[in-house]
Design a protein around this motif. Structure first.
Motif, PDB file in Angstrom:
ATOM      1  N   PRO A   1       0.338  14.634  -0.955  1.00 46.19           N
ATOM      2  CA  PRO A   1       0.842  13.961   0.497  1.00 46.19           C
ATOM      3  C   PRO A   1      -0.339  14.204   1.498  1.00 46.19           C
ATOM      4  O   PRO A   1      -1.397  14.836   1.229  1.00 46.19           O
ATOM      5  CB  PRO A   1       1.909  15.077   0.747  1.00 46.19           C
ATOM      6  N   PHE A   2      -0.139  13.549   2.656  1.00 45.49           N
ATOM      7  CA  PHE A   2      -1.077  13.921   3.673  1.00 45.49           C
ATOM      8  C   PHE A   2      -0.662  15.355   4.222  1.00 45.49           C
ATOM      9  O   PHE A   2       0.350  15.699   4.238  1.00 45.49           O
ATOM     10  CB  PHE A   2      -0.624  12.820   4.974  1.00 45.49           C
ATOM     11  N   SER A   3      -1.742  15.894   4.940  1.00 47.42           N
ATOM     12  CA  SER A   3      -1.523  17.045   5.675  1.00 47.42           C
ATOM     13  C   SER A   3      -0.413  16.644   7.003  1.00 47.42           C
ATOM     14  O   SER A   3      -0.677  15.355   7.450  1.00 47.42           O
ATOM     15  CB  SER A   3      -2.854  17.376   6.162  1.00 47.42           C
ATOM     16  N   ASP A   4       0.014  17.883   7.385  1.00 46.14           N
ATOM     17  CA  ASP A   4       1.088  17.434   8.466  1.00 46.14           C
ATOM     18  C   ASP A   4       0.323  17.078   9.633  1.00 46.14           C
ATOM     19  O   ASP A   4      -0.764  17.223  10.243  1.00 46.14           O
ATOM     20  CB  ASP A   4       1.564  18.791   8.801  1.00 46.14           C
TER      21      ASP A   4
ATOM     22  N   VAL B   1       0.993  -1.114   0.100  1.00 45.42           N
ATOM     23  CA  VAL B   1      -0.050  -0.075   0.010  1.00 45.42           C
ATOM     24  C   VAL B   1       0.893   1.033  -0.207  1.00 45.42           C
ATOM     25  O   VAL B   1       1.782   1.494   0.907  1.00 45.42           O
ATOM     26  CB  VAL B   1      -0.963  -0.197   1.265  1.00 45.42           C
ATOM     27  N   PHE B   2       0.719   2.182  -0.939  1.00 41.57           N
ATOM     28  CA  PHE B   2       1.679   3.387  -0.910  1.00 41.57           C
ATOM     29  C   PHE B   2       0.806   4.504  -1.174  1.00 41.57           C
ATOM     30  O   PHE B   2      -0.246   4.628  -2.001  1.00 41.57           O
ATOM     31  CB  PHE B   2       2.662   3.059  -2.142  1.00 41.57           C
ATOM     32  N   LEU B   3       1.461   5.425  -1.166  1.00 39.61           N
ATOM     33  CA  LEU B   3       1.068   7.033  -1.637  1.00 39.61           C
ATOM     34  C   LEU B   3       1.591   7.209  -3.138  1.00 39.61           C
ATOM     35  O   LEU B   3       2.619   6.750  -3.618  1.00 39.61           O
ATOM     36  CB  LEU B   3       1.703   8.238  -0.947  1.00 39.61           C
TER      37      LEU B   3
ATOM     38  N   ASN C   1       3.609  10.375   5.153  1.00 38.75           N
ATOM     39  CA  ASN C   1       4.434  11.108   4.248  1.00 38.75           C
ATOM     40  C   ASN C   1       6.112  10.651   4.540  1.00 38.75           C
ATOM     41  O   ASN C   1       6.869  10.680   3.636  1.00 38.75           O
ATOM     42  CB  ASN C   1       4.534  12.727   4.671  1.00 38.75           C
ATOM     43  N   ASP C   2       6.312  10.288   5.804  1.00 39.45           N
ATOM     44  CA  ASP C   2       7.855   9.659   6.254  1.00 39.45           C
ATOM     45  C   ASP C   2       7.832   8.298   5.809  1.00 39.45           C
ATOM     46  O   ASP C   2       9.020   7.768   5.927  1.00 39.45           O
ATOM     47  CB  ASP C   2       8.257  10.147   7.636  1.00 39.45           C
TER      48      ASP C   2
ATOM     49  N   SER D   1      -7.826   4.465   6.529  1.00 42.75           N
ATOM     50  CA  SER D   1      -8.425   5.509   7.354  1.00 42.75           C
ATOM     51  C   SER D   1      -7.509   6.707   7.723  1.00 42.75           C
ATOM     52  O   SER D   1      -6.224   6.476   8.114  1.00 42.75           O
ATOM     53  CB  SER D   1      -8.855   4.942   8.673  1.00 42.75           C
ATOM     54  N   VAL D   2      -7.707   7.892   7.372  1.00 42.17           N
ATOM     55  CA  VAL D   2      -6.972   8.953   7.283  1.00 42.17           C
ATOM     56  C   VAL D   2      -7.169   9.469   8.846  1.00 42.17           C
ATOM     57  O   VAL D   2      -8.406   9.855   9.405  1.00 42.17           O
ATOM     58  CB  VAL D   2      -7.285  10.085   6.532  1.00 42.17           C
ATOM     59  N   GLU D   3      -6.223   9.480   9.703  1.00 43.56           N
ATOM     60  CA  GLU D   3      -6.087   9.845  11.077  1.00 43.56           C
ATOM     61  C   GLU D   3      -4.982  10.590  11.487  1.00 43.56           C
ATOM     62  O   GLU D   3      -3.945  10.601  10.957  1.00 43.56           O
ATOM     63  CB  GLU D   3      -6.239   8.617  11.875  1.00 43.56           C
ATOM     64  N   PRO D   4      -4.977  11.167  12.811  1.00 42.05           N
ATOM     65  CA  PRO D   4      -3.887  11.783  13.254  1.00 42.05           C
ATOM     66  C   PRO D   4      -2.751  10.734  13.347  1.00 42.05           C
ATOM     67  O   PRO D   4      -3.198   9.729  14.043  1.00 42.05           O
ATOM     68  CB  PRO D   4      -4.173  12.657  14.743  1.00 42.05           C
ATOM     69  N   LEU D   5      -1.588  11.099  13.227  1.00 42.60           N
ATOM     70  CA  LEU D   5      -0.497   9.874  13.473  1.00 42.60           C
ATOM     71  C   LEU D   5      -0.245   9.684  15.025  1.00 42.60           C
ATOM     72  O   LEU D   5       0.124   8.653  15.440  1.00 42.60           O
ATOM     73  CB  LEU D   5       0.861  10.477  13.221  1.00 42.60           C
TER      74      LEU D   5
END
Length: 225
Positions: A67-70, A60-62, A97-98, A141-145
């Protein structure tokens, strides 16, 4: 507290406006890249994996377009269809992103080993009821790191990587070298057993240094030995 919550909502909403640009991709060995992302909720996205029973690993990749938001990342899940239209979800890991790509082993996962708390729920509506028994869903799922870091992936999902193999080889070399040199004796101060074959410690040390150097230059060099 209210202001912080509103800011978090605004930040997430601003990010979600970019999701339609093929942000995510999934690759199974021997297949074309799948970027057919469908939005399941305001911050969750799914891709269908056909003939999932024949897939050992997925990546799975970007895609690099957006990119994702910070401070945000994507937790990766796999969903198995049930006969009643429900979907059993398991957490595989995450991308950010990292860490823009990750490889996961799904061959030995059991649909019964589900993740109780997941962002997708038990049903995916029309999507789940139309799924075949040979299909699976890859959920993002887009979530805070900070939230992702507190989650524990299902067991046996992390695939072996070159860096892990190199680390294992390094530890094995050190263990062999330390074990062998622990038997070193001074021939002038000991009676050597004539029935034993002895190897100079310098020869072992030279082999250790050469192998370590070649491993650092190319972790796969041993395949040509």
């Amino acid at each position: 507290m209210w202001l912080r919550h509103r800011l978090a909502e605004a930040r997430t909403s601003a990010f979600l406006g970019y999701v339609t640009n093929n942000m995510f991709g999934v690759l199974a060995s021997g297949r074309l890249v799948n970027t057919n992302v469908q939005q399941a909720d305001e911050n969750t996205f799914v891709l269908t994996l056909d003939h999932a029973e024949s897939v050992n690993h997925i990546v799975v990749f970007l895609t690099g377009q957006v990119p994702f938001s910070d401070g945000f990342g994507g937790s990766i899940h796999i969903g198995w269809p049930g006969p009643d239209g429900s979907v059993s979800w398991q957490l595989l890991g995450y991308i950010s992103n990292d860490k823009p790509s990750a490889i996961f082993k799904i061959a030995r996962l059991k649909p019964t080993d589900t993740t109780p708390l997941n962002p997708f729920g038990q049903s995916m509506g029309a999507l789940s009821t139309s799924m075949l028994a040979t299909q699976a869903l890859i959920g993002i799922s887009v979530e805070p790191l900070t939230e992702i870091s507190q989650k524990t992936p299902s067991a046996n999902t992390e695939a072996s990587t070159v860096s892990q193999f190199a680390e294992f080889s390094q530890k094995m070399l050190e263990s062999l070298f330390n074990y062998a040199t622990s038997f070193a004796v001074d021939p002038k101060q000991s009676m050597l057993n004539p029935a034993e074959t002895y190897i100079p410690a310098s020869a072992l040390q030279q082999w250790y240094g050469n192998f370590q150097r070649r491993l650092q230059m190319d972790p796969k060099f041993w395949k040509s030995l």
